[in-house]
Design a protein around this motif. Sequence first.
Motif, mmCIF file in Angstrom:
data_model
loop_
_atom_site.group_PDB
_atom_site.id
_atom_site.type_symbol
_atom_site.label_atom_id
_atom_site.label_comp_id
_atom_site.label_asym_id
_atom_site.label_seq_id
_atom_site.Cartn_x
_atom_site.Cartn_y
_atom_site.Cartn_z
ATOM 1 N N THR A 195 -75.376 23.060 59.231
ATOM 2 C CA THR A 195 -74.616 23.203 60.483
ATOM 3 C C THR A 195 -75.185 24.357 61.306
ATOM 4 O O THR A 195 -74.530 25.388 61.496
ATOM 5 N N MET B 98 -70.711 15.785 63.748
ATOM 6 C CA MET B 98 -71.729 16.823 63.843
ATOM 7 C C MET B 98 -71.152 18.036 64.588
ATOM 8 O O MET B 98 -70.477 17.896 65.598
ATOM 9 N N LYS B 99 -71.459 19.199 64.066
ATOM 10 C CA LYS B 99 -71.000 20.435 64.693
ATOM 11 C C LYS B 99 -71.740 20.668 66.019
ATOM 12 O O LYS B 99 -72.928 20.355 66.146
ATOM 13 N N MET C 33 -77.517 17.274 59.488
ATOM 14 C CA MET C 33 -76.539 17.750 60.464
ATOM 15 C C MET C 33 -75.401 16.749 60.645
ATOM 16 O O MET C 33 -74.230 17.124 60.757
ATOM 17 N N LYS C 34 -75.733 15.485 60.669
ATOM 18 C CA LYS C 34 -74.697 14.453 60.834
ATOM 19 C C LYS C 34 -73.706 14.468 59.674
ATOM 20 O O LYS C 34 -72.516 14.206 59.845
ATOM 21 N N ARG D 171 -73.052 17.136 57.979
ATOM 22 C CA ARG D 171 -72.550 18.509 57.924
ATOM 23 C C ARG D 171 -73.011 19.248 56.668
ATOM 24 O O ARG D 171 -72.383 20.203 56.224
ATOM 25 N N ILE E 130 -70.807 16.749 50.779
ATOM 26 C CA ILE E 130 -70.216 18.079 50.928
ATOM 27 C C ILE E 130 -68.900 18.223 50.169
ATOM 28 O O ILE E 130 -68.354 19.327 50.081
#
Length: 328
Positions: A43, A1-2, A37-38, A40, A123
Amino acid sequence: MKRFDYARAADVAEALREGQGDGAAFIAGGTNLLDLMKLRVLTPDRLVDINRLALGGIERDGDGLRIGALVTNSDLAADETVRRDYPVLSRALLAGASGQLRNKATTGGNLLQRTRCYYFYDIAMPCNKRDPGSGCQARGGVTRLHAILGGSDKCIATHPSDMAVAMLALKAEVEVEGTDGARRRVPLDDFYVPPGDTPQVETVLGAGELITAVILPLPAGDRQIYAKVRDRASYAFALVSCAAVIGMDGDRIGHAALAFGGIAPRPWRNAEVDGLLTGQAPSDDLFRRAADLLLADAKGHGGNDFKIPLARRVLIDTLRKATRGDAA
Protein backbone atom coordinates in the motif's frame (compact mmCIF):
# COMPACT_ATOMS: atom_id res chain seq x y z
CA MET A 1 -6.80 -0.22 -3.75
CA LYS A 2 -5.52 2.45 -1.39
CA ARG A 3 -5.33 6.02 -2.73
CA PHE A 4 -1.80 7.18 -3.57
CA ASP A 5 0.13 10.12 -5.00
CA TYR A 6 1.74 9.79 -8.42
CA ALA A 7 4.90 11.39 -9.78
CA ARG A 8 6.48 10.94 -13.21
CA ALA A 9 10.26 11.32 -13.07
CA ALA A 10 12.13 12.85 -15.99
CA ASP A 11 15.57 11.55 -15.02
CA VAL A 12 17.30 9.31 -12.51
CA ALA A 13 18.10 12.13 -10.09
CA GLU A 14 14.45 13.18 -9.94
CA ALA A 15 13.30 9.59 -9.52
CA LEU A 16 15.66 9.13 -6.59
CA ARG A 17 14.46 12.36 -4.94
CA GLU A 18 10.82 11.41 -5.37
CA GLY A 19 11.50 7.85 -4.22
CA GLN A 20 12.75 8.81 -0.77
CA GLY A 21 10.75 7.61 2.23
CA ASP A 22 9.21 4.31 3.31
CA GLY A 23 5.91 5.08 1.57
CA ALA A 24 7.34 5.48 -1.95
CA ALA A 25 7.64 2.82 -4.65
CA PHE A 26 9.06 2.89 -8.18
CA ILE A 27 6.85 1.64 -10.98
CA ALA A 28 7.85 0.64 -14.52
CA GLY A 29 5.89 -2.22 -16.10
CA GLY A 30 3.91 -2.75 -12.90
CA THR A 31 3.15 -6.39 -13.73
CA ASN A 32 3.71 -7.48 -10.13
CA LEU A 33 3.32 -4.24 -8.16
CA LEU A 34 -0.19 -3.42 -9.41
CA ASP A 35 -1.46 -6.89 -8.47
CA LEU A 36 -0.05 -6.46 -4.97
CA MET A 37 -1.63 -3.03 -4.65
CA LYS A 38 -5.04 -4.27 -5.75
CA LEU A 39 -4.90 -6.97 -3.08
CA ARG A 40 -3.59 -4.44 -0.51
CA VAL A 41 -0.52 -6.57 0.07
CA LEU A 42 1.47 -3.43 -0.71
CA THR A 43 0.00 0.00 0.00
CA PRO A 44 2.48 2.68 -1.11
CA ASP A 45 1.67 6.32 -0.45
CA ARG A 46 3.44 7.46 -3.63
CA LEU A 47 4.24 5.82 -6.97
CA VAL A 48 7.21 7.18 -8.88
CA ASP A 49 6.88 6.37 -12.59
CA ILE A 50 10.34 5.73 -14.07
CA ASN A 51 9.30 4.85 -17.63
CA ARG A 52 10.71 8.10 -19.06
CA LEU A 53 14.18 7.48 -17.66
CA ALA A 54 17.02 6.82 -20.11
CA LEU A 55 17.49 3.26 -18.84
CA GLY A 56 16.67 1.33 -21.97
CA GLY A 57 19.02 -0.18 -24.51
CA ILE A 58 21.22 -3.24 -24.81
CA GLU A 59 24.84 -2.47 -25.60
CA ARG A 60 28.33 -3.89 -25.40
CA ASP A 61 30.20 -3.45 -22.11
CA GLY A 62 33.77 -4.52 -22.87
CA ASP A 63 33.50 -8.17 -23.85
CA GLY A 64 30.13 -8.43 -22.12
CA LEU A 65 26.73 -6.80 -22.30
CA ARG A 66 24.99 -3.93 -20.52
CA ILE A 67 21.22 -4.26 -20.26
CA GLY A 68 19.26 -1.19 -19.22
CA ALA A 69 16.88 -1.65 -16.31
CA LEU A 70 13.87 -0.66 -18.44
CA VAL A 71 14.53 -3.13 -21.27
CA THR A 72 11.42 -5.29 -21.50
CA ASN A 73 11.59 -9.04 -21.15
CA SER A 74 10.30 -9.43 -24.73
CA ASP A 75 13.00 -7.18 -26.18
CA LEU A 76 15.72 -8.85 -24.14
CA ALA A 77 14.66 -12.36 -25.17
CA ALA A 78 14.53 -11.35 -28.85
CA ASP A 79 17.84 -9.45 -28.97
CA GLU A 80 20.20 -10.97 -31.54
CA THR A 81 23.27 -10.83 -29.29
CA VAL A 82 21.41 -12.35 -26.36
CA ARG A 83 20.05 -15.17 -28.50
CA ARG A 84 23.50 -15.90 -29.93
CA ASP A 85 25.79 -15.47 -26.90
CA TYR A 86 23.43 -15.85 -23.93
CA PRO A 87 20.80 -18.37 -25.13
CA VAL A 88 20.14 -19.57 -21.58
CA LEU A 89 18.83 -16.09 -20.77
CA SER A 90 16.59 -15.89 -23.82
CA ARG A 91 15.15 -19.33 -23.08
CA ALA A 92 14.54 -18.49 -19.43
CA LEU A 93 12.68 -15.30 -20.37
CA LEU A 94 10.50 -17.14 -22.89
CA ALA A 95 9.70 -19.76 -20.25
CA GLY A 96 8.34 -17.09 -17.90
CA ALA A 97 4.86 -15.51 -17.89
CA SER A 98 2.84 -14.76 -21.03
CA GLY A 99 3.71 -12.73 -24.11
CA GLN A 100 1.58 -9.83 -22.89
CA LEU A 101 3.38 -9.71 -19.54
CA ARG A 102 6.81 -10.00 -21.17
CA ASN A 103 5.92 -6.97 -23.29
CA LYS A 104 5.53 -4.87 -20.11
CA ALA A 105 7.82 -6.50 -17.54
CA THR A 106 11.26 -4.89 -17.25
CA THR A 107 14.71 -6.22 -16.46
CA GLY A 108 14.99 -4.34 -13.16
CA GLY A 109 11.44 -5.15 -12.13
CA ASN A 110 11.90 -8.83 -12.88
CA LEU A 111 14.79 -9.01 -10.42
CA LEU A 112 12.66 -7.34 -7.74
CA GLN A 113 9.39 -9.24 -8.15
CA ARG A 114 7.93 -10.58 -4.94
CA THR A 115 7.23 -14.16 -3.97
CA ARG A 116 4.04 -15.85 -5.17
CA CYS A 117 3.47 -17.56 -1.80
CA TYR A 118 -0.27 -18.09 -1.24
CA TYR A 119 -0.05 -16.69 2.27
CA PHE A 120 1.91 -13.60 1.26
CA TYR A 121 -0.90 -12.71 -1.14
CA ASP A 122 -3.69 -13.30 1.39
CA ILE A 123 -3.75 -10.39 3.85
CA ALA A 124 -6.00 -12.40 6.18
CA MET A 125 -3.11 -14.81 6.81
CA PRO A 126 -0.04 -14.20 8.97
CA CYS A 127 3.12 -13.68 6.91
CA ASN A 128 6.48 -12.52 8.24
CA LYS A 129 7.46 -11.20 4.82
CA ARG A 130 4.39 -8.97 4.62
CA ASP A 131 3.93 -8.29 8.36
CA PRO A 132 7.18 -8.98 10.27
CA GLY A 133 6.63 -10.94 13.47
CA SER A 134 3.15 -12.18 12.57
CA GLY A 135 4.26 -15.75 11.80
CA CYS A 136 4.59 -18.01 8.76
CA GLN A 137 1.34 -19.72 7.82
CA ALA A 138 3.11 -21.75 5.14
CA ARG A 139 4.90 -23.81 7.77
CA GLY A 140 2.35 -26.51 8.43
CA GLY A 141 0.19 -25.24 5.57
CA VAL A 142 0.05 -25.78 1.81
CA THR A 143 3.66 -25.94 0.64
CA ARG A 144 3.64 -27.25 -2.93
CA LEU A 145 5.46 -24.19 -4.30
CA HIS A 146 7.73 -23.64 -1.31
CA ALA A 147 11.45 -23.86 -0.61
CA ILE A 148 13.50 -26.95 0.14
CA LEU A 149 16.76 -25.00 0.52
CA GLY A 150 17.74 -21.68 2.06
CA GLY A 151 14.57 -21.08 4.06
CA SER A 152 14.28 -20.27 7.75
CA ASP A 153 11.83 -20.65 10.62
CA LYS A 154 10.42 -17.29 9.54
CA CYS A 155 9.91 -17.95 5.80
CA ILE A 156 10.01 -20.78 3.26
CA ALA A 157 8.68 -18.86 0.24
CA THR A 158 10.40 -19.15 -3.15
CA HIS A 159 11.61 -16.48 -5.54
CA PRO A 160 9.61 -16.65 -8.80
CA SER A 161 12.01 -15.20 -11.40
CA ASP A 162 13.17 -17.33 -14.33
CA MET A 163 15.34 -14.51 -15.68
CA ALA A 164 17.27 -14.14 -12.42
CA VAL A 165 18.16 -17.84 -12.39
CA ALA A 166 19.73 -17.60 -15.85
CA MET A 167 21.51 -14.37 -14.95
CA LEU A 168 22.94 -15.99 -11.83
CA ALA A 169 24.43 -18.80 -13.91
CA LEU A 170 25.86 -16.11 -16.24
CA LYS A 171 27.56 -14.33 -13.29
CA ALA A 172 25.57 -11.11 -13.77
CA GLU A 173 26.16 -7.90 -11.83
CA VAL A 174 23.45 -5.42 -10.87
CA GLU A 175 24.22 -1.73 -11.37
CA VAL A 176 22.62 0.43 -8.68
CA GLU A 177 22.48 4.22 -8.29
CA GLY A 178 21.80 6.13 -5.06
CA THR A 179 20.80 9.68 -4.18
CA ASP A 180 24.44 10.80 -4.07
CA GLY A 181 24.78 9.99 -7.76
CA ALA A 182 27.29 7.22 -7.11
CA ARG A 183 26.87 3.95 -8.94
CA ARG A 184 27.93 0.57 -7.66
CA ARG A 185 27.90 -2.93 -9.10
CA VAL A 186 26.67 -5.82 -6.99
CA PRO A 187 27.24 -9.43 -8.09
CA LEU A 188 23.80 -11.00 -8.46
CA ASP A 189 24.93 -13.77 -6.11
CA ASP A 190 25.27 -11.09 -3.40
CA PHE A 191 22.21 -9.06 -4.38
CA TYR A 192 19.60 -11.26 -2.68
CA VAL A 193 19.42 -11.60 1.11
CA PRO A 194 18.47 -14.95 2.73
CA PRO A 195 15.30 -14.74 4.86
CA GLY A 196 16.87 -15.51 8.25
CA ASP A 197 14.97 -13.59 10.91
CA THR A 198 14.11 -10.71 8.54
CA PRO A 199 12.35 -12.18 5.48
CA GLN A 200 10.90 -8.76 4.66
CA VAL A 201 14.43 -7.71 3.60
CA GLU A 202 14.96 -9.37 0.23
CA THR A 203 17.85 -7.50 -1.42
CA VAL A 204 20.80 -5.28 -0.54
CA LEU A 205 19.15 -2.22 -2.12
CA GLY A 206 19.23 0.75 0.20
CA ALA A 207 16.29 3.08 0.75
CA GLY A 208 15.54 4.95 -2.46
CA GLU A 209 18.23 3.18 -4.50
CA LEU A 210 17.39 2.30 -8.08
CA ILE A 211 18.56 -0.48 -10.39
CA THR A 212 19.92 1.17 -13.54
CA ALA A 213 21.32 -1.81 -15.46
CA VAL A 214 22.43 -5.43 -15.40
CA ILE A 215 25.93 -6.28 -16.62
CA LEU A 216 26.66 -9.68 -18.15
CA PRO A 217 30.27 -10.81 -18.68
CA LEU A 218 31.21 -12.81 -21.74
CA PRO A 219 30.00 -16.36 -21.03
CA ALA A 220 32.70 -18.84 -20.07
CA GLY A 221 30.70 -21.74 -21.49
CA ASP A 222 28.99 -22.11 -24.85
CA ARG A 223 26.73 -25.01 -23.87
CA GLN A 224 23.76 -23.34 -22.24
CA ILE A 225 20.47 -24.89 -21.12
CA TYR A 226 17.47 -23.65 -19.19
CA ALA A 227 15.29 -26.49 -17.93
CA LYS A 228 11.98 -25.70 -16.23
CA VAL A 229 9.50 -28.13 -14.69
CA ARG A 230 6.06 -26.66 -13.98
CA ASP A 231 2.48 -27.74 -13.52
CA ARG A 232 1.44 -26.73 -17.05
CA ALA A 233 3.18 -25.86 -20.30
CA SER A 234 2.80 -22.09 -20.06
CA TYR A 235 2.23 -19.23 -17.62
CA ALA A 236 3.27 -21.20 -14.55
CA PHE A 237 6.05 -20.70 -12.05
CA ALA A 238 8.82 -23.25 -11.74
CA LEU A 239 8.51 -26.17 -9.40
CA VAL A 240 12.19 -26.73 -10.19
CA SER A 241 14.33 -25.00 -12.79
CA CYS A 242 18.00 -25.22 -13.68
CA ALA A 243 20.19 -22.89 -15.71
CA ALA A 244 23.46 -24.46 -16.84
CA VAL A 245 26.42 -22.76 -18.52
CA ILE A 246 28.97 -25.44 -19.38
CA GLY A 247 32.28 -25.20 -21.23
CA MET A 248 34.08 -28.35 -22.30
CA ASP A 249 37.87 -28.72 -22.34
CA GLY A 250 38.36 -31.71 -24.55
CA ASP A 251 36.58 -34.60 -22.88
CA ARG A 252 36.43 -32.84 -19.50
CA ILE A 253 34.29 -30.07 -18.04
CA GLY A 254 36.39 -26.91 -18.21
CA HIS A 255 33.74 -24.57 -16.79
CA ALA A 256 30.51 -25.18 -14.90
CA ALA A 257 28.04 -22.62 -13.59
CA LEU A 258 24.65 -23.82 -12.38
CA ALA A 259 21.75 -21.95 -10.85
CA PHE A 260 18.32 -23.14 -9.72
CA GLY A 261 14.83 -21.76 -9.35
CA GLY A 262 11.72 -22.90 -7.52
CA ILE A 263 13.66 -24.43 -4.63
CA ALA A 264 14.75 -21.48 -2.45
CA PRO A 265 13.77 -17.96 -1.31
CA ARG A 266 16.26 -16.57 -3.83
CA PRO A 267 17.74 -17.81 -7.12
CA TRP A 268 19.95 -20.58 -5.79
CA ARG A 269 23.59 -21.36 -6.48
CA ASN A 270 26.03 -23.68 -4.78
CA ALA A 271 29.60 -22.89 -5.79
CA GLU A 272 30.77 -26.24 -4.41
CA VAL A 273 28.68 -28.03 -7.02
CA ASP A 274 30.35 -26.03 -9.79
CA GLY A 275 33.74 -26.83 -8.26
CA LEU A 276 32.97 -30.54 -8.08
CA LEU A 277 32.15 -30.67 -11.79
CA THR A 278 35.05 -28.56 -13.06
CA GLY A 279 37.96 -30.57 -14.44
CA GLN A 280 36.06 -33.86 -14.36
CA ALA A 281 35.02 -36.18 -17.15
CA PRO A 282 31.21 -36.25 -17.51
CA SER A 283 29.53 -39.34 -16.09
CA ASP A 284 26.28 -40.25 -14.40
CA ASP A 285 28.23 -41.01 -11.23
CA LEU A 286 29.68 -37.47 -11.25
CA PHE A 287 26.24 -35.97 -11.86
CA ARG A 288 24.72 -37.99 -9.02
CA ARG A 289 27.43 -36.74 -6.67
CA ALA A 290 26.70 -33.17 -7.80
CA ALA A 291 23.02 -33.72 -6.97
CA ASP A 292 23.94 -35.19 -3.57
CA LEU A 293 25.99 -32.07 -2.82
CA LEU A 294 23.31 -29.68 -4.01
CA LEU A 295 20.59 -31.34 -1.94
CA ALA A 296 22.61 -32.27 1.16
CA ASP A 297 20.69 -29.76 3.29
CA ALA A 298 17.37 -29.97 1.46
CA LYS A 299 14.28 -30.25 3.62
CA GLY A 300 10.72 -30.77 2.46
CA HIS A 301 7.66 -29.50 4.27
CA GLY A 302 5.12 -32.15 3.35
CA GLY A 303 3.50 -30.82 0.22
CA ASN A 304 6.82 -30.03 -1.45
CA ASP A 305 8.74 -33.19 -0.50
CA PHE A 306 8.59 -34.22 -4.16
CA LYS A 307 10.88 -31.34 -5.08
CA ILE A 308 13.93 -33.10 -3.65
CA PRO A 309 13.91 -36.08 -6.04
CA LEU A 310 12.63 -33.80 -8.82
CA ALA A 311 15.56 -31.41 -8.41
CA ARG A 312 17.91 -34.38 -8.54
CA ARG A 313 16.43 -35.60 -11.82
CA VAL A 314 16.42 -32.13 -13.36
CA LEU A 315 20.06 -31.53 -12.46
CA ILE A 316 21.27 -34.89 -13.78
CA ASP A 317 19.28 -34.59 -17.01
CA THR A 318 20.47 -31.01 -17.60
CA LEU A 319 24.11 -31.99 -17.12
CA ARG A 320 23.76 -34.95 -19.45
CA LYS A 321 22.36 -32.74 -22.20
CA ALA A 322 24.85 -29.93 -21.70
CA THR A 323 27.94 -32.11 -21.68
CA ARG A 324 26.70 -34.01 -24.74
CA GLY A 325 26.26 -30.73 -26.56
CA ASP A 326 22.50 -31.03 -26.98
CA ALA A 327 22.15 -27.27 -26.45
CA ALA A 328 23.80 -24.32 -28.13
